[in-house]
Write a protein that holds these residues in place. Structure first.
Motif, PDB file in Angstrom:
ATOM      1  N   ASP A  21      -0.102   4.187 -15.046  1.00 17.58           N
ATOM      2  CA  ASP A  21       1.023   3.451 -14.473  1.00 17.58           C
ATOM      3  C   ASP A  21       0.892   3.267 -12.959  1.00 17.58           C
ATOM      4  OD1 ASP A  21       2.327   3.024 -16.871  1.00 17.58           O
ATOM      5  OD2 ASP A  21       3.548   4.833 -16.742  1.00 17.58           O
ATOM      6  N   GLY A  22      -0.173   3.793 -12.394  1.00 21.28           N
ATOM      7  CA  GLY A  22      -0.430   3.563 -10.973  1.00 21.28           C
ATOM      8  C   GLY A  22      -0.328   4.780 -10.086  1.00 21.28           C
ATOM      9  N   ALA A  23       0.010   5.948 -10.649  1.00 22.26           N
ATOM     10  CA  ALA A  23       0.085   7.160  -9.828  1.00 22.26           C
ATOM     11  C   ALA A  23      -1.297   7.493  -9.277  1.00 22.26           C
ATOM     12  CB  ALA A  23       0.623   8.325 -10.648  1.00 22.26           C
ATOM     13  N   ASP A  24      -1.316   8.044  -8.066  1.00 19.22           N
ATOM     14  CA  ASP A  24      -2.578   8.387  -7.420  1.00 19.22           C
ATOM     15  C   ASP A  24      -2.979   9.838  -7.678  1.00 19.22           C
ATOM     16  OD1 ASP A  24      -3.083   5.868  -5.679  1.00 19.22           O
ATOM     17  OD2 ASP A  24      -0.991   6.384  -5.324  1.00 19.22           O
ATOM     18  N   ASP A  25      -2.007  10.656  -8.026  1.00 15.81           N
ATOM     19  CA  ASP A  25      -2.290  12.057  -8.332  1.00 15.81           C
ATOM     20  C   ASP A  25      -1.134  12.604  -9.157  1.00 15.81           C
ATOM     21  OD1 ASP A  25      -3.601  14.477  -8.398  1.00 15.81           O
ATOM     22  OD2 ASP A  25      -3.743  14.692  -6.225  1.00 15.81           O
ATOM     23  N   TYR A  26      -1.334  13.797  -9.692  1.00  9.19           N
ATOM     24  CA  TYR A  26      -0.419  14.368 -10.669  1.00  9.19           C
ATOM     25  C   TYR A  26      -0.386  15.870 -10.454  1.00  9.19           C
ATOM     26  CZ  TYR A  26       1.948  13.975 -15.221  1.00  9.19           C
ATOM     27  OH  TYR A  26       2.876  13.947 -16.236  1.00  9.19           O
ATOM     28  N   LEU A  27       0.801  16.448 -10.308  1.00  6.90           N
ATOM     29  CA  LEU A  27       0.935  17.881 -10.082  1.00  6.90           C
ATOM     30  C   LEU A  27       1.966  18.446 -11.052  1.00  6.90           C
ATOM     31  CD1 LEU A  27      -0.367  19.869  -8.102  1.00  6.90           C
ATOM     32  CD2 LEU A  27       1.540  19.478  -6.543  1.00  6.90           C
ATOM     33  N   VAL A  28       1.600  19.517 -11.731  1.00  7.75           N
ATOM     34  CA  VAL A  28       2.471  20.113 -12.751  1.00  7.75           C
ATOM     35  C   VAL A  28       3.315  21.224 -12.139  1.00  7.75           C
ATOM     36  CG1 VAL A  28       2.519  21.358 -14.952  1.00  7.75           C
ATOM     37  CG2 VAL A  28       0.847  19.546 -14.590  1.00  7.75           C
ATOM     38  N   LYS A  29       4.627  21.193 -12.420  1.00  9.00           N
ATOM     39  CA  LYS A  29       5.523  22.266 -11.987  1.00  9.00           C
ATOM     40  C   LYS A  29       5.294  23.497 -12.862  1.00  9.00           C
ATOM     41  CE  LYS A  29       9.326  19.116 -10.735  1.00  9.00           C
ATOM     42  NZ  LYS A  29      10.724  18.754 -11.056  1.00  9.00           N
ATOM     43  N   PRO A  30       5.425  24.703 -12.297  1.00 13.12           N
ATOM     44  CA  PRO A  30       5.606  25.012 -10.872  1.00 13.12           C
ATOM     45  C   PRO A  30       4.289  24.857 -10.121  1.00 13.12           C
ATOM     46  CG  PRO A  30       5.429  27.040 -12.119  1.00 13.12           C
ATOM     47  CD  PRO A  30       5.405  25.930 -13.134  1.00 13.12           C
ATOM     48  N   PHE A  31       4.381  24.493  -8.852  1.00 14.15           N
ATOM     49  CA  PHE A  31       3.195  24.265  -8.037  1.00 14.15           C
ATOM     50  C   PHE A  31       3.376  24.971  -6.701  1.00 14.15           C
ATOM     51  CE2 PHE A  31       6.264  20.913  -7.410  1.00 14.15           C
ATOM     52  CZ  PHE A  31       6.388  20.872  -6.035  1.00 14.15           C
ATOM     53  N   SER A  32       2.288  25.216  -6.009  1.00  5.37           N
ATOM     54  CA  SER A  32       2.385  25.818  -4.677  1.00  5.37           C
ATOM     55  C   SER A  32       2.542  24.707  -3.641  1.00  5.37           C
ATOM     56  CB  SER A  32       1.144  26.662  -4.363  1.00  5.37           C
ATOM     57  OG  SER A  32       0.032  25.839  -4.082  1.00  5.37           O
ATOM     58  N   LYS A  70       0.847  -1.190   0.000  1.00  2.00           N
ATOM     59  CA  LYS A  70       0.000   0.000   0.000  1.00  2.00           C
ATOM     60  C   LYS A  70       0.883   1.241   0.000  1.00  2.00           C
ATOM     61  CE  LYS A  70      -2.795   0.873   3.526  1.00  2.00           C
ATOM     62  NZ  LYS A  70      -3.975   0.881   4.410  1.00  2.00           N
ATOM     63  N   LEU A  71       0.694   2.077  -1.003  1.00  2.00           N
ATOM     64  CA  LEU A  71       1.586   3.205  -1.212  1.00  2.00           C
ATOM     65  C   LEU A  71       0.890   4.232  -2.084  1.00  2.00           C
ATOM     66  CD1 LEU A  71       4.523   4.467  -1.245  1.00  2.00           C
ATOM     67  CD2 LEU A  71       4.912   3.109  -3.310  1.00  2.00           C
ATOM     68  N   SER A  72       1.003   5.490  -1.709  1.00  2.00           N
ATOM     69  CA  SER A  72       0.433   6.568  -2.511  1.00  2.00           C
ATOM     70  C   SER A  72       1.553   7.285  -3.259  1.00  2.00           C
ATOM     71  CB  SER A  72      -0.310   7.555  -1.604  1.00  2.00           C
ATOM     72  OG  SER A  72      -0.984   8.526  -2.368  1.00  2.00           O
ATOM     73  N   ARG A  97      -3.110  17.980  -1.517  1.00  2.00           N
ATOM     74  CA  ARG A  97      -3.222  16.744  -2.291  1.00  2.00           C
ATOM     75  C   ARG A  97      -2.667  15.557  -1.500  1.00  2.00           C
ATOM     76  NH1 ARG A  97      -4.033  17.175  -8.009  1.00  2.00           N
ATOM     77  NH2 ARG A  97      -4.449  19.328  -8.640  1.00  2.00           N
ATOM     78  N   MET A  98      -1.548  15.772  -0.795  1.00  2.00           N
ATOM     79  CA  MET A  98      -0.983  14.716   0.039  1.00  2.00           C
ATOM     80  C   MET A  98      -1.979  14.284   1.107  1.00  2.00           C
ATOM     81  SD  MET A  98       2.929  16.068   0.633  1.00  2.00           S
ATOM     82  CE  MET A  98       3.130  14.960   2.035  1.00  2.00           C
ATOM     83  N   GLN A  99      -2.559  15.254   1.794  1.00  2.00           N
ATOM     84  CA  GLN A  99      -3.482  14.941   2.877  1.00  2.00           C
ATOM     85  C   GLN A  99      -4.714  14.200   2.364  1.00  2.00           C
ATOM     86  OE1 GLN A  99      -3.913  18.875   4.477  1.00  2.00           O
ATOM     87  NE2 GLN A  99      -1.897  18.818   5.454  1.00  2.00           N
ATOM     88  N   ALA A 100      -5.168  14.579   1.176  1.00  2.00           N
ATOM     89  CA  ALA A 100      -6.319  13.890   0.589  1.00  2.00           C
ATOM     90  C   ALA A 100      -5.986  12.438   0.281  1.00  2.00           C
ATOM     91  CB  ALA A 100      -6.763  14.604  -0.685  1.00  2.00           C
ATOM     92  N   ARG A 101      -4.818  12.204  -0.304  1.00  2.00           N
ATOM     93  CA  ARG A 101      -4.409  10.836  -0.625  1.00  2.00           C
ATOM     94  C   ARG A 101      -4.213  10.011   0.648  1.00  2.00           C
ATOM     95  NH1 ARG A 101      -6.739   9.984  -4.469  1.00  2.00           N
ATOM     96  NH2 ARG A 101      -5.995   7.891  -3.991  1.00  2.00           N
ATOM     97  N   LEU A 102      -3.595  10.608   1.659  1.00  2.00           N
ATOM     98  CA  LEU A 102      -3.325   9.881   2.899  1.00  2.00           C
ATOM     99  C   LEU A 102      -4.610   9.544   3.640  1.00  2.00           C
ATOM    100  CD1 LEU A 102      -0.201  11.933   4.025  1.00  2.00           C
ATOM    101  CD2 LEU A 102      -0.202   9.519   3.352  1.00  2.00           C
ATOM    102  N   ARG A 103      -5.553  10.476   3.658  1.00  2.00           N
ATOM    103  CA  ARG A 103      -6.846  10.172   4.298  1.00  2.00           C
ATOM    104  C   ARG A 103      -7.543   9.022   3.596  1.00  2.00           C
ATOM    105  NH1 ARG A 103      -7.417  15.872   4.634  1.00  2.00           N
ATOM    106  NH2 ARG A 103      -8.605  15.871   2.690  1.00  2.00           N
ATOM    107  N   ASN A 104      -7.407   8.980   2.282  1.00  2.00           N
ATOM    108  CA  ASN A 104      -8.079   7.956   1.490  1.00  2.00           C
ATOM    109  C   ASN A 104      -7.426   6.585   1.649  1.00  2.00           C
ATOM    110  OD1 ASN A 104     -10.007   7.096  -0.605  1.00  2.00           O
ATOM    111  ND2 ASN A 104      -8.175   6.848  -1.859  1.00  2.00           N
ATOM    112  N   GLN A 105      -6.090   6.540   1.620  1.00  2.00           N
ATOM    113  CA  GLN A 105      -5.380   5.265   1.596  1.00  2.00           C
ATOM    114  C   GLN A 105      -4.882   4.807   2.961  1.00  2.00           C
ATOM    115  OE1 GLN A 105      -3.158   6.496  -2.356  1.00  2.00           O
ATOM    116  NE2 GLN A 105      -2.975   4.307  -2.065  1.00  2.00           N
TER     117      GLN A 105
END
Length: 225
Positions: free
Chosen positions: A96-107, A75-77, A114-122
């Protein structure tokens, strides 16, 4: 509480250092890798909950790293970072299995969200409860306990205490507390921190200042030992 472990995989040292400092300040345990092979080896030993993975790296690219890590079945996000803003690349990363995608430059704030959303989910079993000695914070219910006593805290007191608990045994300056609790746009005086620390001490029955210690000339430290 089991602390969240994050692996940053990026060959750009400035980005890696920026993310490591920011995430460590948020209470995460962070390690880094500069290329795909190193990332796979680090992931085996470190066992991160979440990987921030750059696509464009020398040798093995992020797509291949993502495929290999996801094939292992643990189990890995994975949040992929890239300078590319092409729909095809985003679709490929997700396939390929990524859970989310962020384009540079990003805040940094968007990445955190996005991290917190993925962690709450998984990983619903970690991250929602913080423990420091007699203090326990249930972040999902927004409740704080001193032993079995439920503390009645204002929203700002809650966020301040949570930040102290996340960084227990670490000296935090007033300026850092202002940035993390009140936000970068706060234009008030640093003395507001003293006011809220005083209020927390009263509610924590900490008259002797042994729980929230004042470190002269440096800031404050939550001491639960």
């Amino acid at each position: 509480m089991e602390k969240i472990k994050v692996l940053i995989v990026d060959d750009e040292q400035t980005i890696t250092q920026f993310l490591m400092l920011g995430l460590q300040n948020e209470g995460y345990i962070v390690e880094s890798a500069a290329d795909g092979m190193q990332a796979i080896a680090k992931a085996e030993k470190f066992e991160p909950h979440l990987i921030i993975l750059d696509v464009m790296m020398p040798g093995m690219d992020g797509f291949e790293v993502c495929r290999m890590l996801k094939k292992k079945g643990r189990k890995l996000s994975i949040i992929m970072l890239t300078a590319r803003d092409q729909v095809d690349d985003r679709i490929r990363g997700l396939n390929d299995g990524a859970d989310d995608y962020l384009v540079k430059p990003f805040s940094f704030e968007e990445l955190l969200a996005r991290m917190q959303a993925r962690l709450r989910n998984q990983f619903p079993e970690v991250g929602d409860s913080l423990q420091a000695g007699p203090l326990r914070i249930d972040d999902r219910r927004k409740e704080t306990y001193l032993e079995e006593e439920v503390l009645k805290l204002s929203p700002t007191e809650y966020e301040l205490l949570k930040y102290l608990v996340m960084n227990q045994d670490i000296v935090l300056s007033k300026a850092l507390i202002l940035d993390k609790v009140w936000g970068y746009s706060f234009n008030g005086e640093e003395n507001i921190v003293e006011v809220y620390i005083r209020s927390l001490r009263e509610k924590l029955h900490d008259k002797d200042r042994k729980l929230i210690r004042t470190i002269r000339g440096a800031g404050y430290r939550l001491d639960v030992r």
